[in-house]
Design a protein around this motif. Structure first.
Motif, PDB file in Angstrom:
ATOM      1  N   PRO A   1       0.824  -1.213   0.000  1.00  0.00           N
ATOM      2  CA  PRO A   1       0.000   0.000   0.000  1.00  0.00           C
ATOM      3  C   PRO A   1       0.856   1.259   0.000  1.00  0.00           C
ATOM      4  CG  PRO A   1      -0.799  -1.571   1.635  1.00  0.00           C
ATOM      5  CD  PRO A   1       0.524  -2.082   1.156  1.00  0.00           C
ATOM      6  N   LEU A   2       0.342   2.301  -0.612  1.00  0.00           N
ATOM      7  CA  LEU A   2       1.065   3.563  -0.702  1.00  0.00           C
ATOM      8  C   LEU A   2       1.429   4.106   0.674  1.00  0.00           C
ATOM      9  CD1 LEU A   2       2.156   5.970  -2.311  1.00  0.00           C
ATOM     10  CD2 LEU A   2      -0.172   6.919  -2.297  1.00  0.00           C
ATOM     11  N   ASP A   3       0.502   4.026   1.622  1.00  0.00           N
ATOM     12  CA  ASP A   3       0.779   4.558   2.959  1.00  0.00           C
ATOM     13  C   ASP A   3       1.983   3.874   3.589  1.00  0.00           C
ATOM     14  OD1 ASP A   3      -1.272   6.357   2.804  1.00  0.00           O
ATOM     15  OD2 ASP A   3      -2.679   5.200   4.036  1.00  0.00           O
ATOM     16  N   ALA A   4       2.121   2.570   3.375  1.00  0.00           N
ATOM     17  CA  ALA A   4       3.252   1.843   3.946  1.00  0.00           C
ATOM     18  C   ALA A   4       4.561   2.257   3.283  1.00  0.00           C
ATOM     19  CB  ALA A   4       3.042   0.336   3.809  1.00  0.00           C
ATOM     20  N   MET A   5       4.527   2.444   1.961  1.00  0.00           N
ATOM     21  CA  MET A   5       5.734   2.890   1.267  1.00  0.00           C
ATOM     22  C   MET A   5       6.175   4.260   1.765  1.00  0.00           C
ATOM     23  SD  MET A   5       5.147   1.912  -2.710  1.00  0.00           S
ATOM     24  CE  MET A   5       4.308   0.423  -3.254  1.00  0.00           C
ATOM     25  N   ALA A   6       5.233   5.187   1.849  1.00  0.00           N
ATOM     26  CA  ALA A   6       5.560   6.541   2.294  1.00  0.00           C
ATOM     27  C   ALA A   6       6.073   6.532   3.727  1.00  0.00           C
ATOM     28  CB  ALA A   6       4.334   7.438   2.174  1.00  0.00           C
TER      29      ALA A   6
END
Length: 215
Positions: free
Chosen positions: A183-188
């Motif tokens: 997920p994008l949130d985890a990458m960020a």
């Protein structure tokens, strides 16, 4: 000052998570009081390095973290080594496809990341974000940028830099596919973890300095 970079989409992809994650990480870190800028790089040999190095010159960052997509990986990959080799499996976004060419003619064979990758991995694990230390950034535009960055920083005392590879976003993976994604949130959040770690521990090991970078 922190500089984050990500890439424009390439190949048949309409989005590149490295750029969207860099933007979101920038906002996270700014909300915590850090001075952060994010720059999107073209997925083009030569041009990508030029845009990055121009940003380094104009912003004079203390830490530079570049990100790129490594579709098929399931974890945030902390790259250890950049090699002086462009060897493209597919053309870049302008049709360039160098084969066995040097990134910097006559440059060293390789550079190591100057970010605390082991401490960053530990902090990713504490945060519940999948991470790993990778021994190869490949030979495509990601490695090209990583090498060009480290070559430039070799003459800039106190400026540290490195590279992380990110998985696909879930929406980039066909339904029912076994291809990993994140997920994008985890990458960020993962990018933010690496930056915070670099602020507190500029190098790995017992001699790591604990002097924080001014915000």
């Amino acid at each position: 000052m922190i500089l984050l970079t990500g890439f424009e989409p390439f190949g048949d992809q309409s989005v590149n998570p490295s750029w969207t994650a860099a933007l979101r990480a920038r906002d996270i870190l700014r909300s915590e009081g850090y001075k952060v800028e994010a720059v999107e790089l073209p997925c083009v040999f030569g041009e990508s390095a030029s845009v990055l190095l121009a940003a380094v010159e104009s912003l004079a960052p203390d830490v530079v973290l570049s990100a790129g997509l490594a579709g098929g990986r399931e974890r945030l990959s902390l790259e250890r080594v950049a090699i002086n080799c462009d060897d493209a499996r597919i053309p870049d976004n302008k049709g360039k496809r160098p084969i066995d060419e040097e990134v910097v003619p006559g440059g060293p064979a390789a550079y190591f990341s100057t970010l605390p990758i082991k401490a960053s991995l530990r902090n990713l694990q504490i945060a519940g974000i999948k991470g790993e230390i990778s021994q190869s950034a490949g030979t495509y535009v990601c490695n090209h940028v990583f090498y060009a960055l480290m070559h430039a920083l070799a003459t800039r005392d106190g400026v540290r830099g490195g590279f992380v590879h990110l998985p696909y976003l879930p929406e980039q993976v066909p339904e029912g596919s076994a291809t990993p994604s994140m997920p994008l949130d985890a990458m960020a959040a993962g990018i933010a973890v690496v930056v915070r770690t670099a602020v507190q521990a500029p190098v790995d090991g017992p001699k790591a300095s604990k002097v924080p970078i001014p915000r």
